[in-house]
Design an enzyme around this catalytic site. Structure first.
Site, PDB file in Angstrom:
ATOM      1  N   ASP A   1       0.953  -1.420   0.131  1.00  0.00           N
ATOM      2  CA  ASP A   1       0.047   0.569   0.050  1.00  0.00           C
ATOM      3  C   ASP A   1       1.036   0.740  -0.197  1.00  0.00           C
ATOM      4  O   ASP A   1       1.693   1.562   0.829  1.00  0.00           O
ATOM      5  CB  ASP A   1      -1.054  -0.390   1.630  1.00  0.00           C
ATOM      6  CG  ASP A   1      -2.001   0.845   0.779  1.00  0.00           C
ATOM      7  OD1 ASP A   1      -2.938   0.190   0.972  1.00  0.00           O
ATOM      8  OD2 ASP A   1      -1.925   2.348   0.973  1.00  0.00           O
ATOM      9  N   ILE A   2       0.672   2.010  -1.132  1.00  0.00           N
ATOM     10  CA  ILE A   2       1.049   3.003  -0.627  1.00  0.00           C
ATOM     11  C   ILE A   2       1.325   4.268  -0.093  1.00  0.00           C
ATOM     12  O   ILE A   2       2.430   5.238   1.178  1.00  0.00           O
ATOM     13  CB  ILE A   2       1.222   4.072  -2.589  1.00  0.00           C
ATOM     14  CG1 ILE A   2       2.354   5.131  -3.060  1.00  0.00           C
ATOM     15  CG2 ILE A   2      -0.152   4.887  -2.028  1.00  0.00           C
ATOM     16  CD1 ILE A   2       1.813   5.378  -3.900  1.00  0.00           C
TER      17      ILE A   2
ATOM     18  N   GLU B   1     -12.284   3.245  -1.402  1.00  0.00           N
ATOM     19  CA  GLU B   1     -11.796   4.557  -1.861  1.00  0.00           C
ATOM     20  C   GLU B   1     -11.317   3.542  -3.066  1.00  0.00           C
ATOM     21  O   GLU B   1     -11.775   4.850  -3.875  1.00  0.00           O
ATOM     22  CB  GLU B   1     -10.339   4.444  -0.727  1.00  0.00           C
ATOM     23  CG  GLU B   1     -10.000   6.041  -1.747  1.00  0.00           C
ATOM     24  CD  GLU B   1      -7.794   5.513  -0.990  1.00  0.00           C
ATOM     25  OE1 GLU B   1      -7.219   5.999  -1.652  1.00  0.00           O
ATOM     26  OE2 GLU B   1      -7.863   5.279  -0.190  1.00  0.00           O
TER      27      GLU B   1
ATOM     28  N   HIS C   1     -10.239  -5.271  -2.601  1.00  0.00           N
ATOM     29  CA  HIS C   1      -8.967  -6.409  -1.838  1.00  0.00           C
ATOM     30  C   HIS C   1      -8.746  -6.082  -0.575  1.00  0.00           C
ATOM     31  O   HIS C   1     -10.145  -5.410   0.058  1.00  0.00           O
ATOM     32  CB  HIS C   1      -8.123  -5.054  -2.199  1.00  0.00           C
ATOM     33  CG  HIS C   1      -8.330  -3.100  -1.942  1.00  0.00           C
ATOM     34  ND1 HIS C   1      -9.197  -3.369  -2.467  1.00  0.00           N
ATOM     35  CD2 HIS C   1      -8.826  -2.965  -0.849  1.00  0.00           C
ATOM     36  CE1 HIS C   1     -10.098  -1.353  -1.895  1.00  0.00           C
ATOM     37  NE2 HIS C   1      -9.602  -1.656  -1.053  1.00  0.00           N
TER      38      HIS C   1
ATOM     39  N   HIS D   1      -6.544  -6.394   3.047  1.00  0.00           N
ATOM     40  CA  HIS D   1      -5.353  -5.070   3.796  1.00  0.00           C
ATOM     41  C   HIS D   1      -5.007  -6.297   4.597  1.00  0.00           C
ATOM     42  O   HIS D   1      -5.403  -6.646   4.846  1.00  0.00           O
ATOM     43  CB  HIS D   1      -5.816  -4.362   4.415  1.00  0.00           C
ATOM     44  CG  HIS D   1      -6.607  -2.614   3.181  1.00  0.00           C
ATOM     45  ND1 HIS D   1      -5.978  -1.870   3.021  1.00  0.00           N
ATOM     46  CD2 HIS D   1      -7.555  -3.109   3.054  1.00  0.00           C
ATOM     47  CE1 HIS D   1      -6.869  -0.925   1.991  1.00  0.00           C
ATOM     48  NE2 HIS D   1      -7.621  -1.638   2.731  1.00  0.00           N
TER      49      HIS D   1
HETATM   50  P1  5GP Z   1      -9.624   1.405   0.093  1.00  0.00           P
HETATM   51  O1  5GP Z   1     -10.737   1.280  -0.359  1.00  0.00           O
HETATM   52  O2  5GP Z   1      -9.494  -0.063   0.796  1.00  0.00           O
HETATM   53  O3  5GP Z   1     -10.322   2.479   1.233  1.00  0.00           O
HETATM   54  O4  5GP Z   1      -8.203   2.148   0.326  1.00  0.00           O
HETATM   55  C1  5GP Z   1      -7.682   1.639  -0.932  1.00  0.00           C
HETATM   56  C2  5GP Z   1      -5.997   1.737  -0.098  1.00  0.00           C
HETATM   57  O5  5GP Z   1      -5.110   1.622  -1.453  1.00  0.00           O
HETATM   58  C3  5GP Z   1      -5.527   2.883   0.356  1.00  0.00           C
HETATM   59  O6  5GP Z   1      -5.326   2.188   1.310  1.00  0.00           O
HETATM   60  C4  5GP Z   1      -4.763   3.309  -0.351  1.00  0.00           C
HETATM   61  O7  5GP Z   1      -4.073   4.223   0.109  1.00  0.00           O
HETATM   62  C5  5GP Z   1      -4.405   2.435  -1.356  1.00  0.00           C
HETATM   63  N1  5GP Z   1      -4.112   3.030  -2.639  1.00  0.00           N
HETATM   64  C6  5GP Z   1      -4.747   4.251  -3.448  1.00  0.00           C
HETATM   65  N2  5GP Z   1      -4.212   4.250  -4.442  1.00  0.00           N
HETATM   66  C7  5GP Z   1      -2.844   3.445  -4.948  1.00  0.00           C
HETATM   67  C8  5GP Z   1      -1.964   3.093  -5.425  1.00  0.00           C
HETATM   68  O8  5GP Z   1      -1.937   4.348  -6.391  1.00  0.00           O
HETATM   69  N3  5GP Z   1      -1.138   2.529  -5.213  1.00  0.00           N
HETATM   70  C9  5GP Z   1      -1.167   1.583  -4.019  1.00  0.00           C
HETATM   71  N4  5GP Z   1       0.236   1.099  -4.256  1.00  0.00           N
HETATM   72  N5  5GP Z   1      -1.961   1.491  -2.978  1.00  0.00           N
HETATM   73  C10 5GP Z   1      -2.793   2.393  -3.440  1.00  0.00           C
END
Ligand code: 5GP
Length: 131
Positions: free
Chosen positions: A29-30, A88, A93, A95
């Site tokens: 995760d970035i 987001e 996915h 975590h």
């Molecule tokens: P969620 O959708 O579960 O709320 O979170 C999405 C996750 O993807 C976040 O923790 C965010 O930091 C990660 N994320 C979003 N865009 C990118 C990206 O371009 N590269 C990477 N490696 N992680 C990402």
């Protein structure tokens, strides 16, 4: 339109890959909530994790287990926590987050902003342990 995670899987957007097989892809995760925070995604584009077919979801969990084992060996932590949020990015996915205490997996806090070099270093360590 392809999701950001499909672009990562296809190499259109760079990432720090941990592992992949025919069906799944794991990368750092970035913006980690703790160092070594890894995302496991299916290569098939599907938004909601519980829409995934049972057998595919089963294999996804086994793949996540293998990634978690590598993280746990590579990173000093008590265990690997697992969560699914998905608010987001509309591409299912999991975590996988190294943790020593509950707050290590808390998403309400400010996330990390590691440099590319720091991410690369952690990815190398975890990759080495992936069996
Ligand atoms: P969620 O959708 O579960 O709320 O979170 C999405 C996750 O993807 C976040 O923790 C965010 O930091 C990660 N994320 C979003 N865009 C990118 C990206 O371009 N590269 C990477 N490696 N992680 C990402």
């Amino acid at each position: 339109m392809a999701t950001i995670f499909s672009k990562i899987i296809n190499g259109e957007i760079p990432s720090h890959k941990i592992a992949e097989n025919e069906e799944f892809f794991a990368f750092l995760d970035i913006n980690p909530v703790s160092p070594g925070h890894t995302l496991v995604v299916p290569k098939m584009e599907i938004d909601y994790i519980f829409d995934i077919e049972d057998d595919v979801l089963g294999r996804m969990m086994v793949f996540a287990k293998q990634v978690a084992a590598a993280q746990r060996t590579a990173i000093s932590c008590k265990r690997i926590g697992m969560t699914v949020i998905g608010l987001e990015v509309p591409h299912a996915h999991i975590h996988l987050i190294p943790m020593n205490k509950e707050s290590d997996i808390y998403f309400g806090k400010e996330k990390g902003t590691p440099t590319q070099e720091e991410l690369a270093e952690i990815a190398i360590k975890i990759r080495k342990e992936f069996k």
